[in-house]
Design an enzyme around this catalytic site. Structure first.
Site, PDB file in Angstrom:
ATOM      1  N   LYS A   1      34.667  13.697   5.051  1.00 17.65           N
ATOM      2  CA  LYS A   1      35.333  14.586   6.009  1.00 17.65           C
ATOM      3  C   LYS A   1      36.826  14.616   5.760  1.00 17.65           C
ATOM      4  O   LYS A   1      37.414  13.562   5.447  1.00 17.65           O
ATOM      5  CB  LYS A   1      35.118  14.077   7.451  1.00 17.65           C
ATOM      6  CG  LYS A   1      33.701  14.162   7.909  1.00 17.65           C
ATOM      7  CD  LYS A   1      33.494  13.530   9.276  1.00 17.65           C
ATOM      8  CE  LYS A   1      32.028  13.686   9.656  1.00 17.65           C
ATOM      9  NZ  LYS A   1      31.650  12.880  10.806  1.00 17.65           N
TER      10      LYS A   1
ATOM     11  N   CYS B   1      13.590  40.935 -23.825  1.00 16.71           N
ATOM     12  CA  CYS B   1      12.924  39.693 -24.232  1.00 16.71           C
ATOM     13  C   CYS B   1      11.762  39.374 -23.292  1.00 16.71           C
ATOM     14  O   CYS B   1      11.939  39.267 -22.076  1.00 16.71           O
ATOM     15  CB  CYS B   1      13.933  38.549 -24.221  1.00 16.71           C
ATOM     16  SG  CYS B   1      13.171  36.928 -24.423  1.00 16.71           S
TER      17      CYS B   1
ATOM     18  N   CYS C   1      19.858  34.288 -24.774  1.00 12.31           N
ATOM     19  CA  CYS C   1      19.160  35.291 -25.575  1.00 12.31           C
ATOM     20  C   CYS C   1      19.705  36.653 -25.158  1.00 12.31           C
ATOM     21  O   CYS C   1      19.617  37.022 -23.994  1.00 12.31           O
ATOM     22  CB  CYS C   1      17.656  35.231 -25.324  1.00 12.31           C
ATOM     23  SG  CYS C   1      16.785  36.675 -25.970  1.00 12.31           S
TER      24      CYS C   1
ATOM     25  N   CYS D   1      11.446  35.759 -28.259  1.00 15.11           N
ATOM     26  CA  CYS D   1      11.500  37.028 -28.992  1.00 15.11           C
ATOM     27  C   CYS D   1      12.125  36.886 -30.373  1.00 15.11           C
ATOM     28  O   CYS D   1      12.156  37.839 -31.142  1.00 15.11           O
ATOM     29  CB  CYS D   1      12.245  38.073 -28.182  1.00 15.11           C
ATOM     30  SG  CYS D   1      14.013  37.736 -28.022  1.00 15.11           S
TER      31      CYS D   1
ATOM     32  N   LYS E   1      24.588  13.407  -1.194  1.00 15.74           N
ATOM     33  CA  LYS E   1      23.276  12.754  -1.129  1.00 15.74           C
ATOM     34  C   LYS E   1      23.112  11.792  -2.292  1.00 15.74           C
ATOM     35  O   LYS E   1      23.381  12.160  -3.432  1.00 15.74           O
ATOM     36  CB  LYS E   1      22.173  13.816  -1.192  1.00 15.74           C
ATOM     37  CG  LYS E   1      22.137  14.735   0.008  1.00 15.74           C
ATOM     38  CD  LYS E   1      21.506  14.032   1.195  1.00 15.74           C
ATOM     39  CE  LYS E   1      21.126  15.027   2.261  1.00 15.74           C
ATOM     40  NZ  LYS E   1      19.740  15.371   2.306  1.00 15.74           N
TER      41      LYS E   1
ATOM     42  N   GLU F   1      32.006   8.201   5.210  1.00 15.54           N
ATOM     43  CA  GLU F   1      31.200   7.422   6.165  1.00 15.54           C
ATOM     44  C   GLU F   1      29.719   7.611   5.864  1.00 15.54           C
ATOM     45  O   GLU F   1      29.358   8.551   5.164  1.00 15.54           O
ATOM     46  CB  GLU F   1      31.547   7.875   7.597  1.00 15.54           C
ATOM     47  CG  GLU F   1      31.324   9.365   7.788  1.00 15.54           C
ATOM     48  CD  GLU F   1      31.884   9.893   9.102  1.00 15.54           C
ATOM     49  OE1 GLU F   1      33.014   9.545   9.464  1.00 15.54           O
ATOM     50  OE2 GLU F   1      31.160  10.664   9.754  1.00 15.54           O
TER      51      GLU F   1
ATOM     52  N   TYR G   1      21.280 -14.487  29.784  1.00 11.43           N
ATOM     53  CA  TYR G   1      21.368 -13.041  30.034  1.00 11.43           C
ATOM     54  C   TYR G   1      20.383 -12.638  31.133  1.00 11.43           C
ATOM     55  O   TYR G   1      20.733 -11.946  32.085  1.00 11.43           O
ATOM     56  CB  TYR G   1      21.078 -12.277  28.733  1.00 11.43           C
ATOM     57  CG  TYR G   1      21.124 -10.768  28.864  1.00 11.43           C
ATOM     58  CD1 TYR G   1      22.315 -10.068  28.663  1.00 11.43           C
ATOM     59  CD2 TYR G   1      19.979 -10.040  29.181  1.00 11.43           C
ATOM     60  CE1 TYR G   1      22.363  -8.679  28.778  1.00 11.43           C
ATOM     61  CE2 TYR G   1      20.012  -8.652  29.308  1.00 11.43           C
ATOM     62  CZ  TYR G   1      21.205  -7.984  29.098  1.00 11.43           C
ATOM     63  OH  TYR G   1      21.244  -6.619  29.218  1.00 11.43           O
TER      64      TYR G   1
ATOM     65  N   CYS H   1      15.700  32.735 -30.304  1.00 10.34           N
ATOM     66  CA  CYS H   1      14.993  32.698 -29.028  1.00 10.34           C
ATOM     67  C   CYS H   1      13.528  32.314 -29.254  1.00 10.34           C
ATOM     68  O   CYS H   1      12.842  32.942 -30.059  1.00 10.34           O
ATOM     69  CB  CYS H   1      15.081  34.065 -28.354  1.00 10.34           C
ATOM     70  SG  CYS H   1      14.085  34.164 -26.856  1.00 10.34           S
TER      71      CYS H   1
ATOM     72  N   ASP I   1      20.321   8.930   8.863  1.00 13.61           N
ATOM     73  CA  ASP I   1      19.111   9.734   8.884  1.00 13.61           C
ATOM     74  C   ASP I   1      18.367   9.520  10.196  1.00 13.61           C
ATOM     75  O   ASP I   1      17.312   8.908  10.236  1.00 13.61           O
ATOM     76  CB  ASP I   1      18.243   9.338   7.683  1.00 13.61           C
ATOM     77  CG  ASP I   1      17.181  10.377   7.391  1.00 13.61           C
ATOM     78  OD1 ASP I   1      17.254  11.461   7.998  1.00 13.61           O
ATOM     79  OD2 ASP I   1      16.293  10.101   6.574  1.00 13.61           O
TER      80      ASP I   1
ATOM     81  N   ASP J   1      19.378 -15.667  25.496  1.00 16.58           N
ATOM     82  CA  ASP J   1      18.552 -14.697  26.209  1.00 16.58           C
ATOM     83  C   ASP J   1      18.314 -15.144  27.651  1.00 16.58           C
ATOM     84  O   ASP J   1      18.340 -14.336  28.575  1.00 16.58           O
ATOM     85  CB  ASP J   1      17.190 -14.527  25.513  1.00 16.58           C
ATOM     86  CG  ASP J   1      17.318 -13.743  24.222  1.00 16.58           C
ATOM     87  OD1 ASP J   1      18.463 -13.353  23.887  1.00 16.58           O
ATOM     88  OD2 ASP J   1      16.297 -13.539  23.545  1.00 16.58           O
TER      89      ASP J   1
ATOM     90  N   TYR K   1      29.680   9.422  15.436  1.00 12.81           N
ATOM     91  CA  TYR K   1      30.694   9.704  14.420  1.00 12.81           C
ATOM     92  C   TYR K   1      31.539  10.922  14.761  1.00 12.81           C
ATOM     93  O   TYR K   1      32.564  11.147  14.184  1.00 12.81           O
ATOM     94  CB  TYR K   1      30.040   9.920  13.054  1.00 12.81           C
ATOM     95  CG  TYR K   1      28.824  10.822  13.126  1.00 12.81           C
ATOM     96  CD1 TYR K   1      28.967  12.183  13.367  1.00 12.81           C
ATOM     97  CD2 TYR K   1      27.540  10.305  13.012  1.00 12.81           C
ATOM     98  CE1 TYR K   1      27.854  13.001  13.478  1.00 12.81           C
ATOM     99  CE2 TYR K   1      26.423  11.127  13.111  1.00 12.81           C
ATOM    100  CZ  TYR K   1      26.601  12.474  13.348  1.00 12.81           C
ATOM    101  OH  TYR K   1      25.507  13.279  13.478  1.00 12.81           O
TER     102      TYR K   1
ATOM    103  N   LYS L   1      25.876   8.747   6.019  1.00 11.84           N
ATOM    104  CA  LYS L   1      25.111   9.844   6.585  1.00 11.84           C
ATOM    105  C   LYS L   1      23.832   9.242   7.146  1.00 11.84           C
ATOM    106  O   LYS L   1      22.968   8.778   6.400  1.00 11.84           O
ATOM    107  CB  LYS L   1      24.787  10.894   5.532  1.00 11.84           C
ATOM    108  CG  LYS L   1      24.063  12.082   6.123  1.00 11.84           C
ATOM    109  CD  LYS L   1      24.000  13.228   5.144  1.00 11.84           C
ATOM    110  CE  LYS L   1      23.503  14.496   5.805  1.00 11.84           C
ATOM    111  NZ  LYS L   1      22.218  14.352   6.482  1.00 11.84           N
TER     112      LYS L   1
HETATM  113  S1  IVH Z   1      29.199  15.417  10.848  1.00  9.98           S
HETATM  114  C1  IVH Z   1      29.965  19.724  12.199  1.00  9.98           C
HETATM  115  N1  IVH Z   1      28.719  12.933  10.134  1.00  9.98           N
HETATM  116  O1  IVH Z   1      23.511  15.141   9.316  1.00  9.98           O
HETATM  117  C2  IVH Z   1      29.822  18.348  11.591  1.00  9.98           C
HETATM  118  N2  IVH Z   1      26.873  14.383  10.516  1.00  9.98           N
HETATM  119  O2  IVH Z   1      22.592  17.175   7.486  1.00  9.98           O
HETATM  120  C3  IVH Z   1      28.430  17.969  11.320  1.00  9.98           C
HETATM  121  N3  IVH Z   1      24.683  13.331  10.234  1.00  9.98           N
HETATM  122  O3  IVH Z   1      23.731  17.800  11.601  1.00  9.98           O
HETATM  123  C4  IVH Z   1      28.104  16.595  11.587  1.00  9.98           C
HETATM  124  N4  IVH Z   1      25.422  11.322   9.720  1.00  9.98           N
HETATM  125  O4  IVH Z   1      23.107  15.437  12.485  1.00  9.98           O
HETATM  126  C5  IVH Z   1      28.180  14.133  10.457  1.00  9.98           C
HETATM  127  N5  IVH Z   1      28.419  10.716   9.532  1.00  9.98           N
HETATM  128  C6  IVH Z   1      27.891  11.899   9.861  1.00  9.98           C
HETATM  129  C7  IVH Z   1      26.498  12.115   9.917  1.00  9.98           C
HETATM  130  C8  IVH Z   1      26.021  13.386  10.237  1.00  9.98           C
HETATM  131  C9  IVH Z   1      24.342  12.073   9.917  1.00  9.98           C
HETATM  132  C10 IVH Z   1      23.708  14.405  10.484  1.00  9.98           C
HETATM  133  C11 IVH Z   1      24.123  15.412  11.541  1.00  9.98           C
HETATM  134  C12 IVH Z   1      24.160  16.733  10.814  1.00  9.98           C
HETATM  135  C13 IVH Z   1      23.239  16.473   9.677  1.00  9.98           C
HETATM  136  C14 IVH Z   1      23.480  17.419   8.520  1.00  9.98           C
END
Ligand code: IVH
Length: 675
Positions: free
Chosen positions: A290, A429, A424, A411, A314, A114, A37, A408, A118, A34, A226, A116
């Site tokens: 994808k 009913c 049924c 009924c 999910k 990949e 840097y 049922c 949040d 650090d 992404y 998702k």
């Molecule tokens: S692709 C048109 N890839 O999740 C393609 N989205 O619930 C849409 N998100 O609106 C996006 N990780 O904001 C994609 N690896 C990922 C993602 C991702 C998070 C979000 C994105 C999207 C939302 C949908």
């Protein structure tokens, strides 16, 4: 030092710091201490002080500049930012693969799995390799320009690492607050007595909406990309290729993705990712699958909301383990019998759960669920908890098999198998009618407050309601003799029933419980056909021509309206005064007649609820503030609309003030003064 030497040193320092930012913030593997840097940074700052003309927009000293902004300017996304459809099981994920394969009969697409993330979706544009601007998703078409806030994020390069940078490169991804930083931030806020953020996503959104970039700079936000938006002067042919481009450019991306060819590959990848994601610095709630080859995207296309070439998977939310005591058989509105588990009460994701669905008897068999079993339950996706797995190791041998009923439970008719479903067959009913009433009165359908479970039972069992439309001929005399029914609640119920007549065609269609017609499809049908009459005369082809409506829904709708029983029901609803047009007519003398409202920030109730109340009182709600806006309603963490309201001299009111307007208690001038 000559100026020429200074310029060379400056360029070297900028590049060196960029390299270390990348190593530290993107790869989490610092190359220097650090202190070293900081020494580089101090030298750069001193140099720029002496030679101010050396300052370049990509200099790391330019990450935090200036004071608070007056508001965020709108940015139109040249390619809309879409959402994703969700799946919650491998079966649904495989159905996606089957759909893709059907649309590409002679091709062998591969897939990328990949994380998702949040976070909060963002779009960032680089011109000739230099950061140009960045924006939020907004409504998908127009977002807020949050460039000043994004610049403060060290993981976001201000210059891309291309030898020959493309003319334009738009990357899409998520801004996030690392989980650890979020916890630290909330601890700090608690110490200072400030309100806490609900979760990292919420904290990120709150931070990005800050008008003062100096506050943003103090929060260690990060980014991960992404996706691609507009590209000029750069070619990419697959998601895999895109990840190579991101790496080359020095843009942060998820540290792993999986290339899959088969369903087995996919199921292994989502399982591997479920494990892997626990070590990631950001919150994830699933996998995104994808199609890898971009050339297929055009063929696969998109629905109004989401592309058909990608889907989210999910991960099961929280789970709880409890004992299954009994199984009830519930009659659904189409006569399908659903086995429902009654369990020892257990706390799960925010509430105590006593019942969980077992879906159908095929599922019971597949999971091998027995009465007396220890089971795992989840609230994945839906609010209704479901039994997802049996803990076989806890079996004692005393467990009993779940046997499908022959008659049922409502009924007594002999039940029939219809594929995997037990049904049924009696259209009269009472169990089916009760289920239909429950759905019809639901909040998202006709929203009849006070029409609860015990009332529905009494109304049907006493023969007061034999069909949906009978609801609208109930009188005070009918209601008063019912159990636990005082005059006040009877009157309230009657006015709630009366108010439900004006929900409009979309919600009526959803409320009818037509198989396969969810809220979205119902709204799409209403907005395409506008009146029930037009929909009744529409052909299956016409219905299917709506972009978001598939063949299954179209057939189901056409079948429903062909059935004389359903037609008679609709006639009676119409005669009772239920509105069958799309646009809910505004209250003629509502207290908010002629007023236009815009909402910003978080309110104490769901936004739809408030919008609806305003509409019922004759007011209008629009998205953006203009001179024509009568009031801006301001909740917690207001956005840029507040500044726009000030610019246009629009009256600003609180939620409490809105309430008194709705009650007609305060006139608008008083409210305006209070704001
Ligand atoms: S692709 C048109 N890839 O999740 C393609 N989205 O619930 C849409 N998100 O609106 C996006 N990780 O904001 C994609 N690896 C990922 C993602 C991702 C998070 C979000 C994105 C999207 C939302 C949908």
């Amino acid at each position: 030092m000559t100026r020429e030497e200074a310029a060379r040193r400056h360029a070297w320092l900028v590049n060196e710091i960029r390299k270390h930012d990348y190593a530290y913030y993107v790869q989490a593997t610092p190359l220097i201490s650090d202190a070293e840097y900081d020494a580089l940074f101090d030298e750069l700052r001193a140099l720029e002080e002496r030679y101010p003309d050396l300052v370049t927009p990509d200099s790391p000293t330019q990450r935090v500049g200036g004071g608070p902004l007056p508001g965020f300017a709108p940015v139109v996304h040249s390619i809309p930012m879409q959402s994703l459809d969700n799946t919650y099981s491998l079966a649904e994920l495989f159905a996606f693969v089957d759909r893709v394969q059907r649309a590409l009969p002679n091709e062998r697409p591969t897939y990328v799995v990949e994380p998702k993330i949040d976070g909060v979706s963002i779009s960032v544009v680089y011109r000739n390799g230099l950061f140009d601007h960045g924006a939020t998703r907004g409504d998908g078409r127009t977002g807020d320009d949050i460039s000043a806030n994004l610049r403060t994020i060290r993981a976001l390069p201000l210059r891309l690492n291309f030898r020959e940078p493309p003319e334009l490169l738009e990357v899409r991804g998520e801004a996030y607050l690392p989980t650890r930083a979020f916890e630290e931030l909330n601890r700090e806020r608690a110490r200072r007595g400030e309100p806490l953020f609900a979760n990292p996503r919420n904290a990120t959104a709150g931070t990005l909406k800050q008008l003062d970039p100096r506050v943003v700079a103090q929060r260690p936000l990060s980014v991960v990309f992404y996706g691609a938006g507009e590209l000029r002067g750069i070619a990419c042919d697959s998601q895999e290729h895109w990840y190579r481009i991101l790496a080359e450019a020095g843009l942060p991306a998820p540290s792993r993705h999986w290339l899959c060819r088969t369903k087995e590959d996919l199921s292994e990848a989502v399982e591997a990712l479920d494990d892997f994601r626990k070590g990631l610095p950001y919150a994830t709630d699933g996998a995104v699958v994808k199609v890898n080859e971009w050339r297929f995207y055009r063929i696969l296309g998109a629905t109004a909301r989401a592309p058909r070439w990608a889907i989210a998977y999910k991960y099961g939310a929280e789970r709880a383990r409890t004992r299954l005591r009994r199984v009830l058989f519930q009659v659904g509105r189409t006569g399908v019998i659903t086995p429902v588990a009654e369990m020892d009460p257990v706390f799960l994701a925010g509430s105590t759960v006593r019942r969980a669905t077992l879906h159908n008897f095929d599922e019971v068999k597949r999971k091998g669920v027995r009465i007396g079993d220890w089971v795992y339950i989840e609230k994945a996706g839906e609010v209704i908890p479901a039994v997802v797995e049996v803990d076989r190791s806890a079996r004692t041998g005393q467990e009993e098999e779940i046997v499908p009923p022959e008659h049922c439970p409502s009924c007594g008719s002999s039940l029939r198998w219809d594929g995997i479903f037990l049904r049924c067959p009696n259209p009269k009913c009472p169990g089916q009618l009760k289920a239909l009433l429950r759905h019809f009165a639901g909040r998202r359908a006709m929203d009849i407050e006070g029409l609860g479970e015990s009332l529905i039972h009494q109304l049907v069992d006493k023969g007061l309601i034999k069909d949906l439309a009978d609801l609208y001929s109930l009188s005070l005399e009918d209601l008063l003799p019912l159990e636990r029914m005082g005059r006040k609640s009877a009157e309230n119920l009657l006015s709630a029933i009366e108010a439900s007549k004006r929900r409009g065609l979309g919600r009526l269609l959803f409320g009818l419980g037509i198989p396969h017609v969810g809220e979205t499809a119902a709204e799409a049908l209403a907005s395409r056909f506008q009146t029930l009459d037009r929909l009744l005369h529409a052909t299956e082809e016409e219905i299917e021509s709506i972009p978001t409506v598939g063949p299954t829904v179209a057939k189901s709708v056409a079948d429903y309206f062909r059935d004389p029983v359903n037609r008679a029901r609709l006639d009676r609803l119409r005669q009772a005064g239920v509105v069958t047009e799309a646009e809910r007519p505004l209250a003629a003398h509502g207290s908010l007649q002629g007023k236009t409202f815009v909402i910003t920030g978080t309110l104490s109730e769901p936004r739809e609820r408030i919008v609806e109340r305003i509409r019922e009182a004759g007011g209008r709600v629009t998205e953006s503030v203009s001179r024509k806006t009568s009031f801006l309603i301001v909740g917690r963490d207001p956005g840029s609309k507040l500044n726009q309201a000030r610019k246009h001299a629009v009256r600003v009111i609180s939620e409490a003030e809105l309430r008194s307007l709705l009650e007609g208690g305060t006139n608008e001038d008083e409210a305006a003064r209070a704001g």
